[in-house]
Write a protein that holds these residues in place. Structure first.
Motif, mmCIF file in Angstrom:
data_model
loop_
_atom_site.group_PDB
_atom_site.id
_atom_site.type_symbol
_atom_site.label_atom_id
_atom_site.label_comp_id
_atom_site.label_asym_id
_atom_site.label_seq_id
_atom_site.Cartn_x
_atom_site.Cartn_y
_atom_site.Cartn_z
ATOM 1 N N THR A 3 0.849 -1.185 0.000
ATOM 2 C CA THR A 3 0.000 0.000 0.000
ATOM 3 C C THR A 3 0.886 1.237 0.000
ATOM 4 O O THR A 3 1.814 1.335 0.794
ATOM 5 C CB THR A 3 -0.911 0.020 1.244
ATOM 6 O OG1 THR A 3 -1.703 -1.158 1.233
ATOM 7 C CG2 THR A 3 -1.808 1.238 1.258
ATOM 8 N N ASP A 5 0.558 5.328 0.291
ATOM 9 C CA ASP A 5 -0.326 6.450 0.601
ATOM 10 C C ASP A 5 0.411 7.740 0.244
ATOM 11 O O ASP A 5 1.268 8.195 0.994
ATOM 12 C CB ASP A 5 -0.701 6.425 2.075
ATOM 13 C CG ASP A 5 -1.664 7.535 2.455
ATOM 14 O OD1 ASP A 5 -2.259 8.167 1.555
ATOM 15 O OD2 ASP A 5 -1.825 7.776 3.666
ATOM 16 N N PRO A 9 -0.832 14.228 -3.723
ATOM 17 C CA PRO A 9 -0.893 13.789 -5.119
ATOM 18 C C PRO A 9 -0.385 14.834 -6.111
ATOM 19 O O PRO A 9 0.142 14.486 -7.161
ATOM 20 C CB PRO A 9 -2.380 13.504 -5.334
ATOM 21 C CG PRO A 9 -2.899 13.212 -3.974
ATOM 22 C CD PRO A 9 -2.119 14.091 -3.054
ATOM 23 N N TRP A 12 3.148 14.211 -7.053
ATOM 24 C CA TRP A 12 3.326 13.185 -8.087
ATOM 25 C C TRP A 12 3.077 13.807 -9.472
ATOM 26 O O TRP A 12 3.828 13.596 -10.406
ATOM 27 C CB TRP A 12 2.378 12.006 -7.842
ATOM 28 C CG TRP A 12 2.701 10.843 -8.732
ATOM 29 C CD1 TRP A 12 2.232 10.623 -9.999
ATOM 30 C CD2 TRP A 12 3.578 9.766 -8.436
ATOM 31 N NE1 TRP A 12 2.761 9.465 -10.509
ATOM 32 C CE2 TRP A 12 3.594 8.914 -9.566
ATOM 33 C CE3 TRP A 12 4.345 9.423 -7.337
ATOM 34 C CZ2 TRP A 12 4.352 7.752 -9.613
ATOM 35 C CZ3 TRP A 12 5.088 8.264 -7.387
ATOM 36 C CH2 TRP A 12 5.090 7.447 -8.516
ATOM 37 N N ALA A 21 -6.639 10.568 -9.736
ATOM 38 C CA ALA A 21 -6.410 9.437 -8.833
ATOM 39 C C ALA A 21 -6.154 8.122 -9.569
ATOM 40 O O ALA A 21 -5.207 7.398 -9.264
ATOM 41 C CB ALA A 21 -7.592 9.287 -7.874
ATOM 42 N N ALA A 22 -6.980 7.796 -10.557
ATOM 43 C CA ALA A 22 -6.824 6.523 -11.275
ATOM 44 C C ALA A 22 -5.516 6.488 -12.059
ATOM 45 O O ALA A 22 -4.828 5.465 -12.099
ATOM 46 C CB ALA A 22 -8.009 6.292 -12.204
ATOM 47 N N GLU A 23 -5.161 7.607 -12.671
ATOM 48 C CA GLU A 23 -3.939 7.673 -13.454
ATOM 49 C C GLU A 23 -2.707 7.574 -12.564
ATOM 50 O O GLU A 23 -1.741 6.886 -12.892
ATOM 51 C CB GLU A 23 -3.892 8.964 -14.285
ATOM 52 C CG GLU A 23 -4.906 9.005 -15.400
ATOM 53 C CD GLU A 23 -6.328 9.352 -14.946
ATOM 54 O OE1 GLU A 23 -6.538 9.692 -13.770
ATOM 55 O OE2 GLU A 23 -7.234 9.268 -15.782
ATOM 56 N N ARG A 25 -2.606 6.152 -9.573
ATOM 57 C CA ARG A 25 -2.598 4.780 -9.059
ATOM 58 C C ARG A 25 -1.939 3.839 -10.074
ATOM 59 O O ARG A 25 -1.080 3.027 -9.731
ATOM 60 C CB ARG A 25 -4.023 4.328 -8.748
ATOM 61 C CG ARG A 25 -4.115 3.009 -8.042
ATOM 62 C CD ARG A 25 -5.559 2.650 -7.661
ATOM 63 N NE ARG A 25 -6.167 3.682 -6.826
ATOM 64 C CZ ARG A 25 -7.187 4.465 -7.212
ATOM 65 N NH1 ARG A 25 -7.728 4.330 -8.404
ATOM 66 N NH2 ARG A 25 -7.677 5.364 -6.396
ATOM 67 N N SER A 26 -2.303 3.968 -11.324
ATOM 68 C CA SER A 26 -1.730 3.134 -12.376
ATOM 69 C C SER A 26 -0.233 3.393 -12.534
ATOM 70 O O SER A 26 0.563 2.459 -12.715
ATOM 71 C CB SER A 26 -2.464 3.405 -13.688
ATOM 72 O OG SER A 26 -1.889 2.681 -14.736
ATOM 73 N N VAL A 28 1.872 4.564 -10.246
ATOM 74 C CA VAL A 28 2.573 4.033 -9.066
ATOM 75 C C VAL A 28 2.745 2.524 -9.216
ATOM 76 O O VAL A 28 3.836 1.983 -8.968
ATOM 77 C CB VAL A 28 1.824 4.379 -7.761
ATOM 78 C CG1 VAL A 28 2.397 3.611 -6.576
ATOM 79 C CG2 VAL A 28 1.886 5.878 -7.493
ATOM 80 N N LYS A 29 1.688 1.819 -9.632
ATOM 81 C CA LYS A 29 1.782 0.372 -9.850
ATOM 82 C C LYS A 29 2.883 0.042 -10.848
ATOM 83 O O LYS A 29 3.644 -0.899 -10.666
ATOM 84 C CB LYS A 29 0.461 -0.187 -10.380
ATOM 85 C CG LYS A 29 -0.528 -0.552 -9.352
ATOM 86 C CD LYS A 29 -1.710 -1.227 -10.050
ATOM 87 C CE LYS A 29 -2.698 -1.755 -9.082
ATOM 88 N NZ LYS A 29 -3.807 -2.432 -9.753
#
Length: 54
Positions: A3, A5, A9, A12, A21-23, A25-26, A28-29
């Motif tokens: 995880t 946190d 943001p 980033w 947020a979705a972009e 998150r992707s 970071v993954k």
């Protein structure tokens, strides 16, 4: 499971040019997945493995 946190943001977004947020998150993954592929023992060839993430 890992995880992350991100407290700010916008930081980033400013650093990587990715916003939402979705972009983020992707992105970071992707960063973590690529890093995992490169670390020992997988990235050094000590152990043959396929590292993947979704």
């Amino acid at each position: 499971m890992i995880t992350v946190d991100i407290k700010d943001p916008q930081q980033w977004t400013d650093t990587y040019g990715v916003e939402g947020a979705a972009e983020i998150r992707s992105d970071v993954k992707s960063h973590l997945g690529n890093a995992a592929q490169q670390i020992a023992p997988f990235g050094t060839g000590e152990v043959d493995a396929e590292v993947s993430w979704s």
